[in-house]
Design a protein around this motif. Sequence first.
Motif, mmCIF file in Angstrom:
data_model
loop_
_atom_site.group_PDB
_atom_site.id
_atom_site.type_symbol
_atom_site.label_atom_id
_atom_site.label_comp_id
_atom_site.label_asym_id
_atom_site.label_seq_id
_atom_site.Cartn_x
_atom_site.Cartn_y
_atom_site.Cartn_z
ATOM 1 N N ASP A 38 0.684 -1.169 0.064
ATOM 2 C CA ASP A 38 -0.002 -0.024 -0.013
ATOM 3 C C ASP A 38 0.804 1.194 -0.079
ATOM 4 O O ASP A 38 0.628 2.038 -0.772
ATOM 5 C CB ASP A 38 -1.024 0.043 1.127
ATOM 6 N N ARG A 39 1.923 1.244 0.932
ATOM 7 C CA ARG A 39 2.597 2.345 1.047
ATOM 8 C C ARG A 39 4.063 2.024 1.370
ATOM 9 O O ARG A 39 4.281 1.080 1.912
ATOM 10 C CB ARG A 39 2.154 3.331 2.202
ATOM 11 N N VAL A 40 5.112 2.961 0.795
ATOM 12 C CA VAL A 40 6.522 2.709 0.898
ATOM 13 C C VAL A 40 6.973 3.983 2.001
ATOM 14 O O VAL A 40 6.786 5.113 1.512
ATOM 15 C CB VAL A 40 7.411 2.615 -0.166
ATOM 16 N N LEU A 41 7.547 3.547 3.012
ATOM 17 C CA LEU A 41 7.934 4.702 3.965
ATOM 18 C C LEU A 41 9.628 4.625 3.766
ATOM 19 O O LEU A 41 10.187 3.538 3.954
ATOM 20 C CB LEU A 41 7.714 4.526 5.518
ATOM 21 N N LEU A 42 10.128 5.886 3.271
ATOM 22 C CA LEU A 42 11.367 5.824 3.130
ATOM 23 C C LEU A 42 12.322 6.826 4.108
ATOM 24 O O LEU A 42 11.789 7.776 4.340
ATOM 25 C CB LEU A 42 11.898 6.575 1.857
ATOM 26 N N MET A 43 13.216 5.977 4.929
ATOM 27 C CA MET A 43 13.683 6.796 6.132
ATOM 28 C C MET A 43 15.197 7.131 5.600
ATOM 29 O O MET A 43 15.834 6.604 5.177
ATOM 30 C CB MET A 43 13.825 6.058 7.308
ATOM 31 N N ASN A 44 15.710 8.448 6.176
ATOM 32 C CA ASN A 44 17.061 8.764 6.346
ATOM 33 C C ASN A 44 17.266 9.777 7.246
ATOM 34 O O ASN A 44 16.508 10.589 7.627
ATOM 35 C CB ASN A 44 17.121 9.617 4.879
ATOM 36 N N ASP A 45 18.513 9.339 7.944
ATOM 37 C CA ASP A 45 18.836 10.179 9.045
ATOM 38 C C ASP A 45 17.727 10.332 10.075
ATOM 39 O O ASP A 45 17.916 11.396 10.633
ATOM 40 C CB ASP A 45 19.187 11.604 8.818
ATOM 41 N N GLY A 46 16.943 9.408 10.333
ATOM 42 C CA GLY A 46 15.906 9.295 11.497
ATOM 43 C C GLY A 46 14.734 9.775 11.391
ATOM 44 O O GLY A 46 13.943 10.187 12.250
ATOM 45 N N GLN A 47 14.539 10.257 9.870
ATOM 46 C CA GLN A 47 13.454 11.118 9.777
ATOM 47 C C GLN A 47 12.707 10.376 8.261
ATOM 48 O O GLN A 47 13.350 9.513 7.667
ATOM 49 C CB GLN A 47 13.513 12.123 9.270
ATOM 50 N N ILE A 48 11.341 10.445 8.381
ATOM 51 C CA ILE A 48 10.614 9.885 7.297
ATOM 52 C C ILE A 48 10.598 10.926 6.130
ATOM 53 O O ILE A 48 10.157 11.987 6.073
ATOM 54 C CB ILE A 48 9.036 9.481 7.585
ATOM 55 N N VAL A 49 11.479 10.356 4.908
ATOM 56 C CA VAL A 49 11.666 11.559 3.833
ATOM 57 C C VAL A 49 10.545 11.424 2.623
ATOM 58 O O VAL A 49 10.565 12.281 2.028
ATOM 59 C CB VAL A 49 13.154 11.480 3.493
ATOM 60 N N ALA A 50 9.848 10.167 2.772
ATOM 61 C CA ALA A 50 8.981 9.921 1.809
ATOM 62 C C ALA A 50 7.990 9.017 2.333
ATOM 63 O O ALA A 50 8.036 7.777 2.936
ATOM 64 C CB ALA A 50 9.573 9.335 0.420
ATOM 65 N N ASP A 51 6.610 8.948 1.922
ATOM 66 C CA ASP A 51 5.739 8.126 2.216
ATOM 67 C C ASP A 51 4.390 8.197 1.199
ATOM 68 O O ASP A 51 3.613 9.104 0.909
ATOM 69 C CB ASP A 51 4.745 8.818 3.444
ATOM 70 N N LEU A 52 4.826 7.323 0.168
ATOM 71 C CA LEU A 52 4.223 7.333 -0.951
ATOM 72 C C LEU A 52 4.077 5.951 -1.326
ATOM 73 O O LEU A 52 4.131 4.942 -0.869
ATOM 74 C CB LEU A 52 5.198 7.693 -2.150
ATOM 75 N N SER A 53 3.099 5.806 -2.660
ATOM 76 C CA SER A 53 2.653 4.419 -3.188
ATOM 77 C C SER A 53 3.850 4.021 -3.941
ATOM 78 O O SER A 53 4.691 4.714 -4.184
ATOM 79 C CB SER A 53 1.627 4.514 -4.125
ATOM 80 N N PRO A 54 3.887 2.448 -3.909
ATOM 81 C CA PRO A 54 5.403 2.189 -4.583
ATOM 82 C C PRO A 54 5.418 2.827 -6.113
ATOM 83 O O PRO A 54 6.576 3.400 -6.398
ATOM 84 C CB PRO A 54 4.951 0.630 -4.813
ATOM 85 N N THR A 55 4.604 2.892 -6.918
ATOM 86 C CA THR A 55 4.551 3.583 -8.096
ATOM 87 C C THR A 55 5.067 5.125 -8.046
ATOM 88 O O THR A 55 5.853 5.497 -8.906
ATOM 89 C CB THR A 55 3.284 3.521 -9.150
ATOM 90 N N GLU A 56 4.426 5.659 -7.202
ATOM 91 C CA GLU A 56 4.823 7.094 -7.098
ATOM 92 C C GLU A 56 6.092 7.459 -6.752
ATOM 93 O O GLU A 56 6.864 8.242 -7.090
ATOM 94 C CB GLU A 56 3.798 7.832 -5.888
ATOM 95 N N LEU A 57 6.634 6.355 -5.701
ATOM 96 C CA LEU A 57 8.103 6.522 -5.279
ATOM 97 C C LEU A 57 9.103 5.997 -6.367
ATOM 98 O O LEU A 57 10.026 6.740 -6.623
ATOM 99 C CB LEU A 57 8.413 5.392 -4.217
ATOM 100 N N LEU A 58 8.667 5.352 -7.202
ATOM 101 C CA LEU A 58 9.805 4.819 -8.259
ATOM 102 C C LEU A 58 9.576 5.605 -9.353
ATOM 103 O O LEU A 58 10.610 5.762 -10.223
ATOM 104 C CB LEU A 58 8.968 3.417 -9.139
ATOM 105 N N LYS A 59 8.892 6.572 -9.572
ATOM 106 C CA LYS A 59 8.827 7.742 -10.686
ATOM 107 C C LYS A 59 9.821 8.876 -9.924
ATOM 108 O O LYS A 59 10.147 9.771 -10.982
ATOM 109 C CB LYS A 59 7.503 8.210 -10.691
ATOM 110 N N THR A 60 10.144 8.691 -8.701
ATOM 111 C CA THR A 60 10.697 9.851 -8.318
ATOM 112 C C THR A 60 12.541 9.596 -8.498
ATOM 113 O O THR A 60 12.889 8.291 -8.596
ATOM 114 C CB THR A 60 10.757 10.290 -6.860
ATOM 115 N N ASN A 61 13.510 10.411 -7.842
ATOM 116 C CA ASN A 61 14.774 9.836 -7.915
ATOM 117 C C ASN A 61 15.290 9.624 -6.445
ATOM 118 O O ASN A 61 16.477 9.723 -6.309
ATOM 119 C CB ASN A 61 15.722 11.199 -8.652
#
Length: 570
Positions: free
Chosen positions: A216-239
């Motif tokens: 349903d959703r992918v949460l991408l973390m970096n340095d202790g923070q959530i930097v993205a909360d997107l659907s898989p396809t939305e995330l794959l379209k980004t860099n």
Amino acid sequence: MMKNPVIEFKNFSFQYDAQSDPTLKNINLTIYEGEKILLIGASGSGKSTLGKCLNGLIPQNDKGHFEGSLKIGSRTFGEASIYDLSLEVGTVLQDTDSQFVGLTVGEDIAFSLENEQTAQTTMQQKVRLLAKKLGLSDYLTQKPQDLSGGQKQRVSMAGVLIDETPILLFDEPLANLDPQTGYEAIQIIDQLYQEKKFTTLIIEHRLEEVLTAPIDRVLLMNDGQIVADLSPTELLKTNLLNKYGIREPLYLSALKRADIPLENFPNLTKPSGLVSPEIAKNLQNFQNQFPSTPKRYSQEALLTAQKLNFSYQIGDPILKDLDFSIQRGEIVSLVGHNGAGKSTLSHVITGFHAPSSGRLLWQTRDFGNDSIKERAEKIGYVLQNSNQMLSKNLLFDEVALGLQNREVPEEVIKEKVNETLKICGLHEFRSWPLSALSYGQKRRAAIAAILVLDPELIILDEPTAGQDYRHYKAMMDFIVHLNQQGLTILMVTHDMHLMLEYTQRTIVLKDGEIFAEGTPAQILSSKKIVEEASLRETSLYTLAKNNDLLDPIGFVASFIASERKDTSGK
């Protein structure tokens, strides 16, 4: 219809007592009942800490202080015990062996029911039903430690699922599984999710493998923070994946390299749906730009096995009539299903086990009677479980140990250890206790402790397991550099992309026998080999085949050639 929130972070931060800075920083996140969430991020991003906050290991075991609030089901972080949270969150750990408590598979599955004093008949019925669902019915009387990696994973799942907790947390469920077993694990998780709609949270590095089932959703973390909360396809379209050190799916990299715009695709999670005349044309043009030229290496055989056999017990052979050679300067991958005999072969080569029959030659000399110490002067071996190799308290001392045993002068030891730690990305931790390092950092520490000894041949058993893409890439670039200096490398791996990108030849084991040999692209393009050896057809090959390219194997080779050109600049 509005779903109920089951996990709510509000301005939540957490700092370990032993650290000077917070590991989690101002997390605001709501996960709703019945959602299936993937949590990804580079090593040290905080994803494991977030998971420990959910199952109670923080702050019960790992002490620290927090700000903000966290609600987990009906429980409040900081007030609920591990037992309280176990009623809300069931956890399947990365290290399955550490989760077993029963002497048999059946006992392990039934453990929590026994603690709840469930009636014997009810308990046995539940255990049998769950064992059947997970394909464990034939193993209920066996020790869980004796099973294959995939079977162990299922036992761990069963022990958690039998409680029917509303939230399931999977901590890197693919870490030690062969490609086919990893795929099956993701499908089993999805099957259970579809049946029960448990709220499911998966923490995992291997993005492409997890996306073989819906998320349903992918949460991408970096340095202790959530930097993205997107659907898989939305995330794959980004860099964002490249930006934050996560390996993107191979087929996606191929589409980008072939200048195919991604914006208009409604679903980027399955290569089987990415088919069109435009894609086919661009892929073919890309293939034509990067002809693959196989690397030439010495024809001098460094290590040769002749009719090599090994058995723990008479009449039950583990390795059967193995004939192969490893040439000086090669990087060879050794692959096969869990239990195929890969680690056993490594132990025979390094002298931990004596062959039952057959010969091992170092160049032209039979070295079957050489001691482990004598072999270690030529052959380095990095075990799959790094903890089994680490014996000192401090990182620097661990890497220096082998040189000290060889009575190398202290000033030389200091120089070589510091150089190796820098190359392995560990120099800043040189004074740290090993216990404070992450799983991936311990893996690199074990490799550093062998590399510092300058072996001629090094055997790496799953060298990149548990590492994020940035550290994976740095480690493999280092290993390639060592290979260019003359080091011969045998890699035991479940990582098909590592096999494709970094090795020139692949040996496939199946049930203790050599099932196939060839280039990685040839091996992964054979349906028979892939199916029978528990490998997985690479998504590059799937993409090329589905778009009717004339030479799908050649396309895979061209993609790897383009990646090597990016790395070397040549």
